[in-house]
Design an enzyme around this catalytic site. Structure first.
Site, PDB file in Angstrom:
ATOM      1  N   ASP A 116     -14.271 -45.034  11.993  1.00 49.61           N
ATOM      2  CA  ASP A 116     -13.037 -45.357  11.281  1.00 49.61           C
ATOM      3  C   ASP A 116     -12.683 -44.251  10.292  1.00 49.61           C
ATOM      4  OD1 ASP A 116     -10.940 -46.520   9.945  1.00 49.61           O
ATOM      5  OD2 ASP A 116     -12.108 -48.124   9.031  1.00 49.61           O
ATOM      6  N   ASP A 290      -5.597 -42.618  11.362  1.00 43.62           N
ATOM      7  CA  ASP A 290      -6.594 -43.664  11.143  1.00 43.62           C
ATOM      8  C   ASP A 290      -7.098 -44.232  12.462  1.00 43.62           C
ATOM      9  OD1 ASP A 290      -8.131 -45.799  10.364  1.00 43.62           O
ATOM     10  OD2 ASP A 290      -6.571 -46.817   9.227  1.00 43.62           O
TER      11      ASP A 290
END
Length: 399
Positions: A116, A290
């Site tokens: 992430d 992201d």
């Protein structure tokens, strides 16, 4: 990433990077390596409202009750399809179906984690979690690792916009990803988890944003990437996310397929891989790359302008976002990176079925955030280079 809020574990908290973090020991000269993601066998199909709610929660935007209700509505539709004798539901392969095997401790305990770039914590389910909450997850058991050392006085507590939370203790232990080992990595071991976290199928995540937003207190810890970056041939990693196949991450080198990338400088003052961009339907704006977010979220004006090109597209208040007829061919979305353009094919923007012949869009409003979130809908269109050495991101269009 990750089919629940547990896939998007960290709300942005203001934290300064503290001196005195433990300096890890790494194996000698690993150079560069590639690690492939693996399929999450528990994946049950895309849920558009859930993907949107996850991102709102991750970035501290209040999750409307209508969106929470929509999550359950789509789940009921999916269950009905699976139970039908005449309709076969074949779950789409997707970013939320793929995880990365990570080895923690001695002997190694393997957990399937999400990578992430929108958070900075290495968070895992552990043996300290109530067994009813960790059911279905592989867990980290510190007491079974001879290399585990508790960081006394350290804790972490993650709270979402919907007030769900998770918290626990911190250990230093060996963490291996691919052929690279960090011998003293901060591992945030869960003790308490909210129901939203337990419903996920991943066992935690590896945060790849900047260490300045790590949530450990009283002393924020360095990310796994920051701990190993000095051992790499080059201070970069590349996300090669794919549609209908797992894809991979490259650390320490840029694959030849990404050699013709366009680059833009980043502003990491908020801890994110944030860069300035513009689109074919909007002026200049900031965006965060992201990998831990599924959708592409942008301003109301940009999203409205995009769906103005889609006949019959509308905001469905029950589903919490834009929907359209599933037979509609969506237009591409093009944005700038430095001096070049990257195009997200319309086929990637048709995210999921929403019932009654309607589909949920992969581009949705950002809920008033001061930047756009370029999640996997955008990332799968390119090789995305996260270059910490030169403080820039690169995007190389996939053909």
């Amino acid at each position: 990433m990750q089919p629940s809020f547990g896939s998007f574990l960290v709300t942005v908290l203001s934290a300064s990077m503290a001196a005195g973090s433990v300096i890890p020991s790494t194996n000698a000269n690993p150079g560069s390596f590639e690690i492939k993601r693996s399929a999450n066998k528990a994946f049950t199909g895309r849920n558009g409202p859930l993907a949107l709610a996850r991102t709102y929660a991750k970035y501290g935007v209040e999750v409307p009750k209508t969106l929470v209700d929509a999550i359950q509505l789509v789940k009921s539709i999916q269950l009905a399809k699976r139970d039908s004798a005449t309709v076969t539901a074949t779950p789409d392969h997707d970013d939320i179906e793929y995880l990365v095997p990570v080895k923690i401790g001695t002997p190694p305990q393997t957990l399937n984690l999400d990578f992430d770039t929108g958070s900075s914590d290495l968070w895992v389910f552990s043996s300290d979690v109530d067994p009813t909450s960790s059911q279905g997850h592989d867990i980290y058991t510190p007491s079974k690792s001879t290399s585990s050392k508790k960081l006394e006085g350290a804790s972490w507590n993650i709270t979402y916009g919907d007030r769900s939370s998770s918290s626990g203790d911190v250990y230093h232990d060996i963490v291996s990803v691919g052929n690279l080992t960090v011998k003293s990595q901060a591992v945030e071991s869960a003790r308490n988890v909210s129901a939203q976290f337990t419903q996920g199928n991943n066992d935690g995540l590896v945060g790849l944003a900047f260490s300045s937003i790590n949530t450990v207190k009283p002393t924020p810890q360095k990310t796994w990437y920051d701990n190993i970056v000095g051992s790499l041939d080059s201070p970069v990693f590349v996300a090669d996310l794919r549609h209908d196949t797992p894809g991979s991450y490259h650390f320490g080198s840029i694959p030849s397929e990404a050699s013709k990338a366009f680059y833009a400088p980043i502003d990491n003052s908020k801890g994110f891989w944030q860069f300035s961009t513009s689109s074919n339907i909007s002026g200049q704006f900031n965006a965060v790359a992201d990998t831990g977010t599924t959708l592409l979220l942008a301003s109301d004006d940009l999203v409205k302008a995009y769906y103005a090109k889609v006949q019959g597209a509308r905001v469905n208040v029950f589903l919490g976002g834009y929907v359209f007829n599933c037979t509609t061919q969506l237009p591409d979305f093009t944005f700038t990176v430095g001096e070049g353009n990257i195009t997200v094919p319309g086929t990637l923007i048709n995210y999921s079925e929403a019932g009654n012949g309607q589909c949920f869009g992969g581009i949705q409003p950002s809920g008033g955030l001061p930047f756009a979130i370029f999640g996997d809908i955008a990332l799968k269109a390119a090789y995305v280079i996260f270059d910490s050495g030169n403080k820039q991101v690169g995007w190389a269009q996939k053909k």
